[in-house]
Structure formats: C-alpha cells, structure tokens
Design a protein around this motif. Sequence first.
Motif, PDB file in Angstrom:
ATOM      1  N   SER A 291       0.830  -1.204   0.000  1.00 26.04           N
ATOM      2  CA  SER A 291       0.000   0.000   0.000  1.00 26.04           C
ATOM      3  C   SER A 291       0.865   1.254   0.000  1.00 26.04           C
ATOM      4  O   SER A 291       0.627   2.188  -0.768  1.00 26.04           O
ATOM      5  N   ARG A 292       1.872   1.254   0.856  1.00 25.58           N
ATOM      6  CA  ARG A 292       2.716   2.445   0.972  1.00 25.58           C
ATOM      7  C   ARG A 292       3.504   2.702  -0.310  1.00 25.58           C
ATOM      8  O   ARG A 292       3.510   3.826  -0.838  1.00 25.58           O
ATOM      9  N   TRP A 293       4.179   1.668  -0.826  1.00 25.86           N
ATOM     10  CA  TRP A 293       5.002   1.857  -2.015  1.00 25.86           C
ATOM     11  C   TRP A 293       4.148   2.149  -3.255  1.00 25.86           C
ATOM     12  O   TRP A 293       4.527   2.972  -4.097  1.00 25.86           O
ATOM     13  N   GLY A 294       3.025   1.493  -3.378  1.00 24.88           N
ATOM     14  CA  GLY A 294       2.168   1.741  -4.537  1.00 24.88           C
ATOM     15  C   GLY A 294       1.641   3.158  -4.567  1.00 24.88           C
ATOM     16  O   GLY A 294       1.713   3.853  -5.587  1.00 24.88           O
ATOM     17  N   VAL A 295       1.127   3.618  -3.432  1.00 25.01           N
ATOM     18  CA  VAL A 295       0.568   4.961  -3.350  1.00 25.01           C
ATOM     19  C   VAL A 295       1.634   6.015  -3.588  1.00 25.01           C
ATOM     20  O   VAL A 295       1.455   6.960  -4.383  1.00 25.01           O
ATOM     21  N   TRP A 296       2.759   5.875  -2.916  1.00 27.20           N
ATOM     22  CA  TRP A 296       3.801   6.897  -3.038  1.00 27.20           C
ATOM     23  C   TRP A 296       4.477   6.890  -4.417  1.00 27.20           C
ATOM     24  O   TRP A 296       4.915   7.932  -4.889  1.00 27.20           O
ATOM     25  N   SER A 297       4.548   5.736  -5.062  1.00 27.15           N
ATOM     26  CA  SER A 297       5.126   5.694  -6.417  1.00 27.15           C
ATOM     27  C   SER A 297       4.271   6.499  -7.388  1.00 27.15           C
ATOM     28  O   SER A 297       4.778   7.308  -8.177  1.00 27.15           O
ATOM     29  N   VAL A 298       2.953   6.280  -7.321  1.00 28.09           N
ATOM     30  CA  VAL A 298       2.050   7.022  -8.203  1.00 28.09           C
ATOM     31  C   VAL A 298       2.069   8.510  -7.867  1.00 28.09           C
ATOM     32  O   VAL A 298       2.142   9.375  -8.757  1.00 28.09           O
ATOM     33  N   LEU A 299       2.038   8.822  -6.583  1.00 28.95           N
ATOM     34  CA  LEU A 299       1.994  10.221  -6.166  1.00 28.95           C
ATOM     35  C   LEU A 299       3.268  10.961  -6.564  1.00 28.95           C
ATOM     36  O   LEU A 299       3.210  12.087  -7.085  1.00 28.95           O
ATOM     37  N   LEU A 300       4.421  10.341  -6.357  1.00 24.67           N
ATOM     38  CA  LEU A 300       5.687  10.995  -6.722  1.00 24.67           C
ATOM     39  C   LEU A 300       5.808  11.177  -8.234  1.00 24.67           C
ATOM     40  O   LEU A 300       6.344  12.190  -8.699  1.00 24.67           O
ATOM     41  N   THR A 301       5.308  10.222  -8.994  1.00 18.90           N
ATOM     42  CA  THR A 301       5.332  10.361 -10.464  1.00 18.90           C
ATOM     43  C   THR A 301       4.518  11.574 -10.897  1.00 18.90           C
ATOM     44  O   THR A 301       4.962  12.377 -11.735  1.00 18.90           O
ATOM     45  N   ILE A 302       3.337  11.710 -10.323  1.00 16.15           N
ATOM     46  CA  ILE A 302       2.473  12.849 -10.668  1.00 16.15           C
ATOM     47  C   ILE A 302       3.113  14.165 -10.226  1.00 16.15           C
ATOM     48  O   ILE A 302       3.070  15.170 -10.946  1.00 16.15           O
ATOM     49  N   ILE A 303       3.727  14.170  -9.057  1.00 16.99           N
ATOM     50  CA  ILE A 303       4.389  15.388  -8.572  1.00 16.99           C
ATOM     51  C   ILE A 303       5.522  15.806  -9.504  1.00 16.99           C
ATOM     52  O   ILE A 303       5.662  16.989  -9.849  1.00 16.99           O
ATOM     53  N   ILE A 304       6.315  14.841  -9.947  1.00 17.75           N
ATOM     54  CA  ILE A 304       7.441  15.155 -10.846  1.00 17.75           C
ATOM     55  C   ILE A 304       6.926  15.712 -12.169  1.00 17.75           C
ATOM     56  O   ILE A 304       7.444  16.714 -12.682  1.00 17.75           O
ATOM     57  N   VAL A 305       5.894  15.071 -12.733  1.00 18.42           N
ATOM     58  CA  VAL A 305       5.336  15.544 -14.009  1.00 18.42           C
ATOM     59  C   VAL A 305       4.788  16.964 -13.865  1.00 18.42           C
ATOM     60  O   VAL A 305       5.016  17.835 -14.720  1.00 18.42           O
ATOM     61  N   CYS A 306       4.071  17.223 -12.785  1.00 15.72           N
ATOM     62  CA  CYS A 306       3.495  18.557 -12.566  1.00 15.72           C
ATOM     63  C   CYS A 306       4.572  19.613 -12.366  1.00 15.72           C
ATOM     64  O   CYS A 306       4.471  20.731 -12.886  1.00 15.72           O
ATOM     65  N   ILE A 307       5.618  19.264 -11.631  1.00 15.39           N
ATOM     66  CA  ILE A 307       6.699  20.235 -11.395  1.00 15.39           C
ATOM     67  C   ILE A 307       7.417  20.562 -12.700  1.00 15.39           C
ATOM     68  O   ILE A 307       7.762  21.729 -12.963  1.00 15.39           O
ATOM     69  N   LEU A 308       7.648  19.559 -13.549  1.00 14.71           N
ATOM     70  CA  LEU A 308       8.305  19.808 -14.831  1.00 14.71           C
ATOM     71  C   LEU A 308       7.456  20.716 -15.711  1.00 14.71           C
ATOM     72  O   LEU A 308       7.972  21.654 -16.339  1.00 14.71           O
ATOM     73  N   ASP A 309       6.151  20.466 -15.776  1.00 11.28           N
ATOM     74  CA  ASP A 309       5.259  21.302 -16.578  1.00 11.28           C
ATOM     75  C   ASP A 309       5.182  22.709 -16.005  1.00 11.28           C
ATOM     76  O   ASP A 309       5.210  23.705 -16.743  1.00 11.28           O
ATOM     77  N   LEU A 310       5.090  22.803 -14.705  1.00 10.88           N
ATOM     78  CA  LEU A 310       5.052  24.103 -14.024  1.00 10.88           C
ATOM     79  C   LEU A 310       6.326  24.898 -14.295  1.00 10.88           C
ATOM     80  O   LEU A 310       6.280  26.089 -14.633  1.00 10.88           O
ATOM     81  N   ALA A 311       7.479  24.222 -14.164  1.00 11.65           N
ATOM     82  CA  ALA A 311       8.765  24.903 -14.351  1.00 11.65           C
ATOM     83  C   ALA A 311       8.952  25.364 -15.789  1.00 11.65           C
ATOM     84  O   ALA A 311       9.473  26.458 -16.044  1.00 11.65           O
ATOM     85  N   GLU A 312       8.516  24.540 -16.745  1.00  9.13           N
ATOM     86  CA  GLU A 312       8.670  24.922 -18.152  1.00  9.13           C
ATOM     87  C   GLU A 312       7.950  26.241 -18.444  1.00  9.13           C
ATOM     88  O   GLU A 312       8.503  27.144 -19.084  1.00  9.13           O
ATOM     89  N   GLY A 313       6.704  26.349 -17.990  1.00  8.40           N
ATOM     90  CA  GLY A 313       5.948  27.564 -18.245  1.00  8.40           C
ATOM     91  C   GLY A 313       6.559  28.789 -17.578  1.00  8.40           C
ATOM     92  O   GLY A 313       6.679  29.854 -18.199  1.00  8.40           O
ATOM     93  N   LEU A 314       6.957  28.654 -16.319  1.00  6.78           N
ATOM     94  CA  LEU A 314       7.524  29.793 -15.603  1.00  6.78           C
ATOM     95  C   LEU A 314       8.854  30.239 -16.207  1.00  6.78           C
ATOM     96  O   LEU A 314       9.111  31.437 -16.358  1.00  6.78           O
ATOM     97  N   ILE A 315       9.695  29.268 -16.560  1.00  3.75           N
ATOM     98  CA  ILE A 315      11.005  29.611 -17.118  1.00  3.75           C
ATOM     99  C   ILE A 315      10.853  30.331 -18.452  1.00  3.75           C
ATOM    100  O   ILE A 315      11.482  31.359 -18.706  1.00  3.75           O
ATOM    101  N   LYS A 316      10.009  29.789 -19.342  1.00  2.00           N
ATOM    102  CA  LYS A 316       9.860  30.387 -20.667  1.00  2.00           C
ATOM    103  C   LYS A 316       9.164  31.739 -20.613  1.00  2.00           C
ATOM    104  O   LYS A 316       9.431  32.608 -21.442  1.00  2.00           O
ATOM    105  N   ALA A 317       8.262  31.926 -19.650  1.00  2.00           N
ATOM    106  CA  ALA A 317       7.519  33.190 -19.584  1.00  2.00           C
ATOM    107  C   ALA A 317       8.326  34.291 -18.916  1.00  2.00           C
ATOM    108  O   ALA A 317       8.243  35.459 -19.326  1.00  2.00           O
ATOM    109  N   PHE A 318       9.108  33.962 -17.894  1.00  2.97           N
ATOM    110  CA  PHE A 318       9.796  34.984 -17.122  1.00  2.97           C
ATOM    111  C   PHE A 318      11.263  35.150 -17.496  1.00  2.97           C
ATOM    112  O   PHE A 318      11.932  36.025 -16.962  1.00  2.97           O
ATOM    113  N   ARG A 319      11.757  34.311 -18.398  1.00  4.36           N
ATOM    114  CA  ARG A 319      13.170  34.399 -18.760  1.00  4.36           C
ATOM    115  C   ARG A 319      13.436  35.565 -19.695  1.00  4.36           C
ATOM    116  O   ARG A 319      14.545  36.071 -19.774  1.00  4.36           O
ATOM    117  N   ARG A 320      12.405  36.049 -20.401  1.00  6.69           N
ATOM    118  CA  ARG A 320      12.631  37.141 -21.369  1.00  6.69           C
ATOM    119  C   ARG A 320      13.011  38.437 -20.687  1.00  6.69           C
ATOM    120  O   ARG A 320      12.513  38.759 -19.619  1.00  6.69           O
TER     121      ARG A 320
END
Length: 320
Positions: A291-320
């Motif tokens: 239960s612990r490993w299954g839940v945290w594996s899925v949750l961490l995957t989603i967190i990483i994907v969201c952070i990458l998408d979030l960072a891409e937008g902020l970097i490209k918008a504010f880097r100019r």
Amino acid sequence: MNLRDVYIDEVTSRIPESMRQDVALELESTIDDMTGNDSSEAALFEALRQLGDPQILAARYANRPLYLIGPALFTQYVNIIKIVLPIAVTVVTILSIIGYLTNPIDDTSWSQFLIQAFLQTGAAIFNVVVQTLFWITLTFFIIERAVPEGEVPFSSWKPEQLKKVKPRSTSIYFGSILFDFIATVLMVVLYVNAEQLIRVVTDSESYPLLNASVLDQFFPFVIALAAFGIAIAIYKWMVRHWTKPLALWNALFNIVWIVVTALIMLQPDLISTEALPLIAERINADLETISRWGVWSVLLTIIIVCILDLAEGLIKAFRR
C-alpha cells in the motif's frame, strides 16, 4: 501529316476551340523561325524539344494550372491542414477510446479487447485523415480556380504584424496542447470507470483495486480540476506562446492537481480490502508495504510531471 503538324495538333487539341487557329499559326511561325533553312528532322526535333511537352504548352496557352494547389495558396493550404487534421484525429481518438472504455468486456479477453480496440480506432483515424484531406483539398482546388488571376485569398499580411511576433523559445507546440486535452479526458473517463477498468484479476474472478466510495467523495473535485485543465489548454491554444499570466495559471493548476491527487492517494481506505490481499499473495509482500510503495510511487510520479510542466511555463515566460 509531318511531325511539326502533329506537334501543333497535340497542342491545339487541348485548348479552347476559339484559340486553336491563332495558336496554330503562332506555333507554325515559331517552329519555322527556330529551324530556319534547316529542314532536317534533327533540327525539327531540337526546336520541338525547346518548346517542350505539348500538354504543358497547351496549359500555358489556356491559362490552365497543372496542379491541384498552386504556390499562391499552398502555404494557407498546409496551415489549414496543420490546424484541422490534429483536431479531427484527436476528437476521433478520444471518442473511440471513451466508447471502448465505457463498454463492458463481456467474455472477451483483455488481449482480444485491446487488439480489437486498437484496430478499430486505427481504422477510424485513417478514415478521418482521408476525409479531412479530401475536403480541404477540394475546397482549395475550387478556390484556386475561382479566384481571379493575381489575387491571393486569405493573405492579409502586413509588415506591422512583425511587431506581434513572439520569440520561438516561448512557443507552445500544438501537440502538447492536444496531449493536455487527451490526458484530461482520459483521466476523467478512467476515474469515473475505475471500478470496472482498474481491477485485480485472478484465475476465477476479479476485484476492483480502488474503493469506489472514496473515489465518489472526491468526484466533484476531479471534475472541477478537469474543467480547469481544459480551460488552461484552451488558453494555451489561443495565445500559442507562454505569457506570464498563462504561466501563473498553469502553475496554479499543477499545484491544485498535486494537492487533489495527494488527498485522494493518501486516503487510508483507498485500496480495496478485497484486492490488497491478492496482490500481497502474488508478490510475497506484506499489505502495508504494498500500500505504501504503490501509493507513493504514483503520487511521486504525478508530482514530478506537474513540477516539470510548471517549471517549463515559468522559465519560458519569465526568462525574457
């Protein structure tokens, strides 16, 4: 009939009758000038070779294009295809997938079900691609021949438009926008049908992996999150490049997604009590670890994907 007359007849037979006599006389004079006093077959062949294919020459006289889409419209033609075709394919794919995911499998095995779904979805995509290309091409074919010569429809470009051009480094690719749409729709379909689609299968029967009562509690939040995601995708499609407001809204969306996912995944009774012992038995591990490993594996995957998408937008918008 000598070869010169044969060539002239090949040209004039392909042009309007009202033009034939004048064109024939013009070609006779032109060929005679090109051959001069040399009446040999070699000289005639050289003159005819310079005049070229009689079909092409006839098209020039008749002012008739020998192409479906000419240079004046080809850029607009390609741009329309780039916009319409991905949308059409995406809609058909989503509808096909939803149709299969919401239909019961009955006695069909998963492998047969997936193969059948893949083949029929592929056939639907092929059909919509052919239909889309045909109707777009037919439309531009008609426009090509209906518009007066020298006019370029759909072209309203002005030098002042260069002031609005954004750096390519901030562009949002159309494929990523379509992926957002597809991912959002599939997420909702999978969530709504989790009890039927996400199951633990044994030799004799199957059990739902997730507790439906827990999923029902968060259903309004998932729908609201999906609507938020679709709104962001539409916003991206409208502006087509990263702006500061868009990047901030996208960051908020990803943060909310992480929070909602964490709330769902960290529910103690999320995993079905019927399915968990079966999984533990198959992989020889205790229930708590699974239960612990299954839940945290899925949750961490989603967190990483969201952070990458979030960072891409902020970097490209504010880097100019």
